[in-house]
Structures are given as structure tokens and as C-alpha cells.
Design a protein around this motif. Structure first.
Motif, PDB file in Angstrom:
ATOM      1  N   ALA A 885       0.833  -1.207   0.000  1.00  0.00           N
ATOM      2  CA  ALA A 885       0.000   0.000   0.000  1.00  0.00           C
ATOM      3  C   ALA A 885       0.864   1.252   0.000  1.00  0.00           C
ATOM      4  O   ALA A 885       0.554   2.243  -0.682  1.00  0.00           O
ATOM      5  CB  ALA A 885      -0.930  -0.012   1.208  1.00  0.00           C
ATOM      6  N   THR A 888       2.320   1.678  -3.552  1.00  0.00           N
ATOM      7  CA  THR A 888       1.270   2.117  -4.487  1.00  0.00           C
ATOM      8  C   THR A 888       0.887   3.560  -4.230  1.00  0.00           C
ATOM      9  O   THR A 888       0.684   4.349  -5.169  1.00  0.00           O
ATOM     10  CB  THR A 888       0.046   1.209  -4.361  1.00  0.00           C
ATOM     11  OG1 THR A 888       0.444  -0.154  -4.569  1.00  0.00           O
ATOM     12  CG2 THR A 888      -1.008   1.574  -5.386  1.00  0.00           C
ATOM     13  N   SER A 889       0.783   3.934  -2.958  1.00  0.00           N
ATOM     14  CA  SER A 889       0.408   5.313  -2.622  1.00  0.00           C
ATOM     15  C   SER A 889       1.454   6.307  -3.111  1.00  0.00           C
ATOM     16  O   SER A 889       1.117   7.367  -3.665  1.00  0.00           O
ATOM     17  CB  SER A 889       0.220   5.440  -1.106  1.00  0.00           C
ATOM     18  OG  SER A 889      -0.804   4.585  -0.653  1.00  0.00           O
TER      19      SER A 889
END
Length: 918
Positions: A885, A888-889
Motif C-alpha cells: 500500500a 502504491t500510494s
């Protein structure tokens, strides 16, 4: 008189007849083209009038005249042949590359944003590649400064049953291996703690080895002063001879040329100096003194593993062949000397691999990461050039209509690509030149030979190679769609670069580069999280600010007489340490002090033991083994360790008291599952461990039966293995009963300066002949121990950030060009009443789909490689949601943030300007 040639007027007239509205930039390019035809004719020797006639003929034979009546159809064969013939004449008549380069420069002056983004992307990728190549070249590729270094190998003992893969070798076993015909020669050494004492100077601790006389000849390195060790056989000698480093010679003895033959006192023993080694030579690792080996390697125990060795392969022998010979001999030794060699093998390691150690994996990771960065940069530039090629489709159509050949267009496109590629290479060289010293300065560990890394001709050749490859790849990529253009269709269309096929192509390219960046970022995040987990593994101590220092007692340093019995000498060592610790504790600011022979994260000596009252095998070799440590009272308090049960050591646990021991929790869980460990009795056979420890209570009569220790306490696990490995069962013996001449002091004080002053004052009071060694806090030692993990984290974080930056630049470039090519469409929307916010949202959504699609594709790549990635992770799964995450962020924020300027530009399009754009 022939009228003056006005190419601009003629082109406008022909374009008007064909019904074509030429943009200003395209008109200028066509003027340059016809000027080239004129100049080519002049260089062929034609007169001014004849050159003008050829230029008129080029326009007469162009396709402008047929475009109106043949709209949407290919030109007839005659016109095509005429155009090709004219192009051929122009080409053979002097189409010069430098003219194409000038045209390319004018093109990029008219599109500075595109040029800047492309050069920056290529420069960052090339600069990263050049920097990593320079480091790898200096550390890995360049040969070691020894004779035939590729034929040098190191030899280590192994014991799979004890999880030992890189253990010091037995001296007797070494002599057997050295005698194998696969080796031309071999040298061995051990590491004594060494103190040099000179009149008028403070005693100084030195890194030293006691080595066989053939080391320097084996390596092919001769002293710069003096003869060095005299060649002789056997390898040992009773002569007290030493060779010193250039660094020691210059810093302590002021480069005295008369140092040869001078006597220096090492560990209270005078040694004659026989040589000074060349500058920079400190083999095997930061050594300043090489002492002549004083004892016969064959007169020792095969069970003693404390030496290191380097061997030279015989001519024609490979490392693999030598390894097989070593394995065969090891198996024979296991059979012939089962009591000492059972379970023990040996392995060869090339010398370069040995010196690089754990830095090689980090450099391999860096090479892989930079390869992915170059892939991202390549996809980035290819997508930008493809977008630009689609936007220039009408320009290509007009050039073809004027008679330009495919060769002409390819030369021009290759020239434009060359300008970008070489500009990127120059930026890349500048990036490498600026980044390399910065990287060397901030790298968290000291990598061997890294200080010699420099951007030299080899590195610049890498930049040039990247430029050549980029020129070919980037020049041909946009040429293919350009040459497939339909002049009639492209000249009639009112929108540039708006084909669905073209949009799909560059959308696929941006998704691909974002996918690669996403995969690299995700892997980096997983590995960084894994390293963080490893570094945060509890060590069992709370001692970041505790000062540690290694102390070595010598006979002269603490006043042991030469003829003193061994037991009396070691009793003196134990008593001196007790007085030293008491003196340290009495100094201002000190709250606790202790000593141990191993600090946390160090593997102690492994020795056999038996639990009293339980059956045991007849042979000592078949008993279980545990690490054995020696520590004083107060050590746990100083290091912030704790007791889980029972009591710790006190000053009363001396040589006259009953033998006692502590065990760690791992030991208690494994061997005392059914009850408490305290009160249990252990039988151990350790009388001396290595050259520096001695059991004061172990008599000769106990060699067979061993000595029984009562377990008085259980220590909460203190990590006694490298990071990433489990804690091993361990037994702790009192330093007063089992002293070592070399121990680590641990001093907890109100501040580091107070601890350092306390040690200095205590040494002056108790043992003034013992030098003050280098002091480090436990936090500093832990940082050095975790160097491999921190280096890997640094590499991954750096390249992950570069990958995100390159992906963001790619998204910015493509969205910016998309907005530029859709200016007319956006203007129409705004004219029809669309709100600017809605227009901006549409552009942002388009970019979001591209970035999200690439990010998901990258995560899919990671998912496919899950099994491979999981092998290098510690405490983290390959599907760790936090790491994925985070990666991806970062990518989404970078990509969407990069396209915001283009979104703002789209919202501010002037409808009137937009409708006139075409």
C-alpha cells in the motif's frame, strides 16, 4: 537576371493551391528543406540559376498539385518516382548530418518543455546507471592489487550440523589441505591482540596478525622498505621479526628511513622490524603489524579452529576442481580423525568474494535496480517520442508531399534523437559526477575499495554507449509510424496526434513504465520493511548509550613475571579485571560497569555439555553443544539485560567459590522443559577456549570427567547470533572463574564523556601499562553490525525514489503532450459551455486511469514473483499489505501530482486561441 528565390512564398502558394493550411513551425521546416536542396545543388557545382531551377523543380514535382484531386488516395506512380528521384538527388548532392542537427535544435527550441523532460528523464536514468557502474567497477570489476588475483582463494572450515559455514580453520587441517596438488602455496595466520609500547609515547593498540612467512610472496606484494620475512621452510620461526604498515610507519614513527632493523616492543616482547609495506596494503583487513609465525602449524590440535588462510591455485586448476579435492580430503579426515574432525568439512571462497562479503549482494541488487531504472527511462522517452511523432503527422505528410524520401525523414528523426540522446548523456555524466561523491559520503557503511571510485573514461564510455543505443532505439521508434503516414489524409485532417491507435500505443507505453516502477517500488518497500524488521529484532539489551571498549591484558601490562606459573598468571588476570571494574564503578557519573568476552550479536565459543542425572553418549563429540560466554558481575546491569529467574553473578563467584553458571531462556526451553533450570547441574569439558581464555578450576584430572557447574540463574535471551538468525542456547560462566585476557568493558554513565574518562582513570590506576583502545557506544557497534541491512535499505530506498521520479516525469510529459494535442477539442468543449473544473477533472481522470493501471500491473508482477521474493524477506510476507500500500500510494501521488500542471493548463485554455490552433 534570375529573380531571387523566396522559398517561403513559393511554399505558401503551393500549399494554398492544395488547400492546405500550414502552421508556422511546419512552414519553417519546409523552408529549411528547400534551402537544403538549393545548397546541395550549389555544392554539386551548379550555378545560382541552376540551383534555383532544381529547387523549383523539387516543388513542381512535389505532391501538392495532386493532393486536391486525389484527396484520400495515394499519389500516382510517376509522382512518387519523381519525388524519390529528387530526394535521391538531394541526398547524393550533400544532405549533411549537421544540417539535420541544426534543424533538430530549432525544433527543440520551439518545444522546450518536451526537450527538457526528455533530456531530464534520460539524464537521470543514464546518471544512475553510470554511478552504479562506477561503483561496481571500482569494487568488483577491477582486479585486486595482487599477482594473478583470480587464482587466490580463502579456506574456511564448515560444520553443517552446527550451522557453521564460515568458521576459522584448524592449523593442522590447513597443512593437509595446503599439501594438495591443486594448490601452489598457502599462508595462514591468527589474530593476537597487540599493544606497542615506545619510550616517551603512550601504549597503542594495533590490529595485527601472526602469519606464516610466505604471505607476501604468495600475494606478490613486496615491502617498500626492507627485505620482509626471509624465505624459509618451515613456515614458522623462533625469530622475533615483524613487518609494519606504511600508515603506522608514517603516523607513529614519522616515516623514519632507519626503521629497518629497529626493535619495537609488541606485547612486552621486542621484535626486529624487517620491512615496511607499500601504502594502502593492510591485508587481510586493516592490519598494521605482520608478525612472523612462531610455532609449528602441525604441532597443534585438529579441534582448535582459530586460523585464517589464503591459498594460490596451481596453474590450470579451477576453483571448482580445487573445491572437489578439498571435499574429498575433508571426508577422509573425518574418517581418520573422527574424534576431532567428525562433521567438519571445508570450503573455498575466491579472495575477491571474501573481501566483498555481504557487499556483493547489495551491489547486485543495485545493478538490477538500475537496469529497471533504465527500462523505465527507455519506455518514458519512447512514449514521449511516439506522442511527438503522432503530433507531427501532418508535418511528415507535408514533407512527403514536397518530395522528401523515407531516407530523408529517417535521417532527420535520427538527428533529433541523437540530439536528445547525447544531451541526456551529458546530463547523465554530470549527474554521475555530482552523485558519486555524495553517494560515497552518505553510504552508511565502508565498502572495500569504494574510495577509489571515480567517473573516468570507462564511466564516460558507459554514458556514450547508452547514448548510441538510445539514438538507434529512440530514432527508429517514431520513424516507423511517421513513414506509414498518408499525406492526403494527414494534410486534410484538422487534429494532430489524435488517432485512437496512436493514443492506445502511448497509453500502453506509459502503463508499462508505471508498471515497472510499481514493481520496483513494491519490491523495495517489501525489502525495506523486511530490513527494518530485522534491525528492530530485540537484542535483549537496552544499551544504546553504553560505552564499550576492548581491553587486552599482557604480562608486562599487568606485571606478570616471566616465570610465573600458568594458574598464577591467569589468577592475576582475573584479579586485575575485578579491580579495574571496581575502579571504574567508583568514577564520577558511572552507574554500572561489567565485562564480557562477547558482546550481543556475536557468536560465542561452542562447547559440549551434559545435564547431570541424564544419560549421555560415551563420546564427548556426540554431546549437544551450546555457546559459552564469560562475563563479570555487573555486566547485565551495564548492558540493560535482565534475569528471568534466579540470581546473577556476584563478586563472590571467584576461583575459590563453587563453579556456577547462568543459562539463557533458549537453553532453558530446550533442555529444561519439565522444570526450572535453576538448581540443575551441567557438566562441561572446557578448560581453555581459543588462545585467550583459561578455566581456573579445571585441573588435568578433569580432562575426561569434566567440571560440574550449578545453574544459579536464567538470563533473558540476549541475541548471540547475526541479525536474521535465531538466538542459540548459551551458557554463561563467571569471568572470575573463567577469565579471558581480552574482554569488552561495558560502562553505563550519565554521559559518554564521563564513561570514557572513567575507563581512562581506572586504567591509569589499576593497569597503567595497558593502552586505552578505541571506544564505541553499543549503538555505534550495532550500527556497524547491521551495516549489510542498512546498506541494502539505502540502495533500495534510493532506487525506489528514482523510479517514482522517472515514472512521474513520464506521466507529466505524456499528459502535457496529450493536452497540447487536444487543444482544439478542449477549446470546443469550453466554447460549448463546459466548466473548466470539469475539463480538468476529465484530464486528471485520464491520467489516473493510466497510473492506476500501471500500478496494478506492477503489483501483479510482484504477485507472480512472490515465491522468489519471499526467499529474501525476514519477518514480512511477499503480500504484506503495509509495504504494498505504501509503494502504491507513493506512485499514485507522484504520478497524479506530476500531471497537475497539465490539468491546470487544460482548464485555462483560451477557446479563441484553441480554435485557431490548427
Amino acid at each position: 537576371m534570375t529573380p531571387a528565390w523566396d522559398a517561403r512564398r513559393e511554399i505558401r502558394r503551393r500549399a494554398g493551391e492544395a488547400g492546405v493550411d500550414l502552421p508556422g513551425a511546419m512552414l519553417e521546416e519546409l523552408v529549411v528543406h528547400l534551402d537544403d536542396v538549393y545548397e546541395a545543388a550549389r555544392e554539386d557545382g551548379l550555378t545560382h540559376d541552376e540551383a534555383l531551377q532544381r529547387a523549383h523543380q523539387a516543388l513542381d514535382e512535389s505532391r501538392f498539385g495532386t493532393l486536391r484531386r486525389h484527396a484520400g488516395r495515394r499519389p500516382d506512380t510517376a509522382n512518387r518516382q519523381a519525388a524519390d528521384a529528387d530526394a535521391q538527388r538531394a541526398a547524393t548532392g550533400g544532405w549533411h548530418v549537421w544540417r539535420a542537427l541544426l534543424v533538430a535544435l530549432r525544433q527543440f527550441r520551439q518545444a522546450p518543455t518536451f526537450a527538457a523532460v526528455t533530456v531530464l528523464v534520460l539524464g537521470l536514468g543514464t546518471g544512475a546507471a553510470t554511478t552504479v557502474f562506477t561503483v561496481v567497477d571500482a569494487v568488483v570489476l577491477r582486479p585486486l592489487p595482487y599477482r594473478a588475483p583470480n587464482r587466490l582463494v580463502t579456506l574456511w572450515d564448515t560444520n553443517p550440523g552446527k550451522a557453521l559455514t564460515h568458521d576459522p580453520i584448524s592449523p593442522v587441517n590447513f597443512m593437509d589441505y595446503r599439501a594438495l596438488p591443486v594448490f601452489a602455496d598457502g599462508a595462514a595466520w591468527w589474530r593476537p591482540a597487540l599493544t606497542v609500547a615506545d619510550p616517551g609515547l603512550e601504549p597503542l593498540r594495533l590490529n595485527a596478525i601472526e602469519v606464516s612467512n610466505n604471505l607476501f610472496s604468495l600475494l606478490g606484494v613486496e615491502p617498500q622498505l626492507g627485505p620482509g620475512f626471509p624465505p624459509a621452510d618451515p613456515l614458522h620461526s623462533n625469530d622475533l621479526i615483524a613487518v609494519i604498515s606504511d600508515r603506522l610507519w608514517r603516523t607513529r614513527y614519522n616515516a623514519d628511513p632507519d626503521i629497518i632493523g629497529r626493535s619495537l616492543v609488541f606485547n612486552s616482547t621486542p621484535y626486529r622490524i624487517a620491512g615496511v609495506m607499500p601504502p594502502g596494503f593492510h591485508y587481510p583487513d586493516d592490519v598494521d603489524v605482520w608478525q612472523r609465525l612462531r610455532w609449528d602449524l602441525t604441532e597443534h590440535s585438529r579441534a582448535a579452529h582459530f586460523m585464517e588462510a589464503v591459498l594460490r591455485l596451481s596453474d590450470g586448476t579451477t576453483v571448482e576442481e580445487a573445491g572437489r579435492a578439498v571435499d574429498t580430503l575433508a571426508q577422509r579426515l573425518q574418517t581418520e580423525f573422527a574424534e576431532t574432525n567428525s562433521g567438519w568439512g571445508a570450503r573455498l571462497v575466491p579472495l575477491l568474494d571474501e573481501q566483498l562479503g555481504y557487499y556483493r549482494p547489495a551491489l547486485v541488487v543495485a545493478l538490477g535496480a538500475v537496469a529497471l531504472l533504465l527500462l523505465i527511462a527507455t519506455l518514458n522517452v519512447a512514449s514521449l517520442l511516439l506522442a511527438r511523432a503522432m503530433a507531427r503527422s501532418r508535418e511528415m505528410a507535408v514533407r512527403l508531399a514536397l518530395g522528401a524520401s523515407a531516407r530523408h525523414l529517417v535521417v532527420q528523426l535520427m538527428a533529433e534523437s541523437a540530439v536528445l540522446a547525447f544531451a541526456g548523456a551529458i546530463v547523465g555524466a554530470a549527474v554521475a559526477w555530482a552523485a558519486l561523491p555524495l553517494a560515497v559520503a552518505i553510504v552508511p557503511v565502508g565498502i572495500p575499495r569504494l574510495e577509489g571510485a571515480a567517473v573516468d573514461l570507462r564511466a564516460l564510455a558507459v554514458c556514450l554507449g547508452v547514448a548510441v543505443v538510445a539514438t538507434l532505439a529512440f530514432g527508429l521508434a517514431p520513424a516507423i509510424p511517421a513513414l506509414r503516414t498518408s499525406p492526403a489524409h494527414d494534410l486534410k485532417t484538422s487534429e494532430r496526434g489524435n488517432s485512437k491507435g496512436g493514443r492506445r500505443a502511448y497509453a500502453a507505453l506509459v502503463v508499462a513504465e508505471v508498471a515497472v516502477a510499481s514493481a520496483l517500488l513494491a519490491c523495495s518497500a517489501l525489502l525495506v520493511r523486511s530490513v527494518v524488521q530485522m534491525v528492530r529484532t530485540p537484542t535483549g539489551v537496552d544499551a544504546d548509550g553504553v560505552l564499550t571498549m576492548q581491553v587486552q591484558f599482557t604480562r608486562d601490562g599487568i606485571g606478570i613475571l616471566r616465570d610465573a606459573p600458568q594458574d598464577d598468571a591467569w589468577t592475576r588476570v582475573a584479579g586485575t579485571y575485578a579491580r579495574l571494574l571496581e575502579a571504574v564503578r567508583q568514577q564520577p557519573g558511572v552507574t554500572a560497569a561489567g565485562a564480557a568476552n562477547f558482546l550481543p550479536l556475536s557468536v560465542g565459543w561452542r562447547n559440549p555439555f551434559a545435564v547431570e542425572g541424564r544419560p549421555r553418549p560415551p563420546r564427548i563429540e556426540d554431546l549437544p553443544q551450546a555457546q559459552m560466554h564469560s562475563m563479570s558481575d555487573g555486566y547485565l546491569d551495564a548492558m540493560g539485560g535482565r534475569l528471568a529467574a534466579g540470581r546473577g553473578f556476584t563478586a563472590l563467584d571467584d576461583a575459590k567459590a563453587p563453579p556456577v553458571a547462568l543459562v539463557n531462556e533458549s537453553f532453558a526451553r530446550q533442555y529444561f522443559r519439565d522444570g526450572p533450570a535453576t538448581g540443575q547441574r551441567l557438566r562441561m569439558w572446557a578448560s581453555a577456549i581459543g588462545p585467550l581464555g583459561y578455566n581456573l578450576q579445571f585441573t588435568r584430572e578433569m580432562q575426561h570427567e569434566g567440571l560440574v557447574y550449578e545453574v544459579v540463574g536464567v538470563v533473558a535471551d540476549v541475541k548471540n547470533s547475526p541479525l536474521g538468525q535465531p538466538v542459540e542456547p548459551a551458557v554463561f560462566l563467571p569471568a572470575a572463574q573463567f577469565p579471558f585476557s581480552e574482554l569488552y568493558l561495558a560502562v553505563r554513565a550519565s554521559e559518554t564523556t564521563a564513561a570514557r574518562a572513567a575507563i581512562r582513570a581506572a586504567l591509569q590506576q589499576v593497569a597503567p601499562g595497558v593502552p586505552m583502545a578505541i571506544t564505541q557506544t553499543w549503538g555505534e557497534r550495532f550500527a556497524a553490525t547491521s551495516a549489510e541491512a542498512r546498506l541494502l535499505t539505502w540502495v533500495l530506498a534510493s532506487f525506489g525514489g528514482l523510479a517514482a521520479l522517472l515514472a512521474a516525469l513520464g506521466v507529466y510529459g505524456l499528459v502535457s503532450w496529450s493536452v497540447a494535442t487536444q487543444t482544439r477539442e478542449l477549446a470546443i468543449r469550453l466554447t460549448l459551455g463546459a466548466a473548466p473544473v470539469r475539463v480538468g477533472r476529465a484530464v486528471l481522470l485520464q491520467a489516473a486511469w493510466l497510473v492506476a493501471g500501471g500500478a496494478l500491473a506492477g503489483l501483479a508482477i510482484v504477485r507472480l514473483a512472490e515465491t522468489l521474493i519471499a526467499r529474501v524477506l525476514y519477518g514480512v510476507s511477499a503480500t504484506d499489505a503495509t509495504a504494498l500500500a505504501a509503494a502504491t500510494s507513493v506512485l499514485l501521488l507522484a504520478g497524479l501530482g506530476a500531471c497537475l500542471p497539465a490539468v491546470v493548463r487544460a482548464m485555462r485554455v483560451d477557446p479563441a486561441i484553441g480554435l485557431r490552433a490548427e
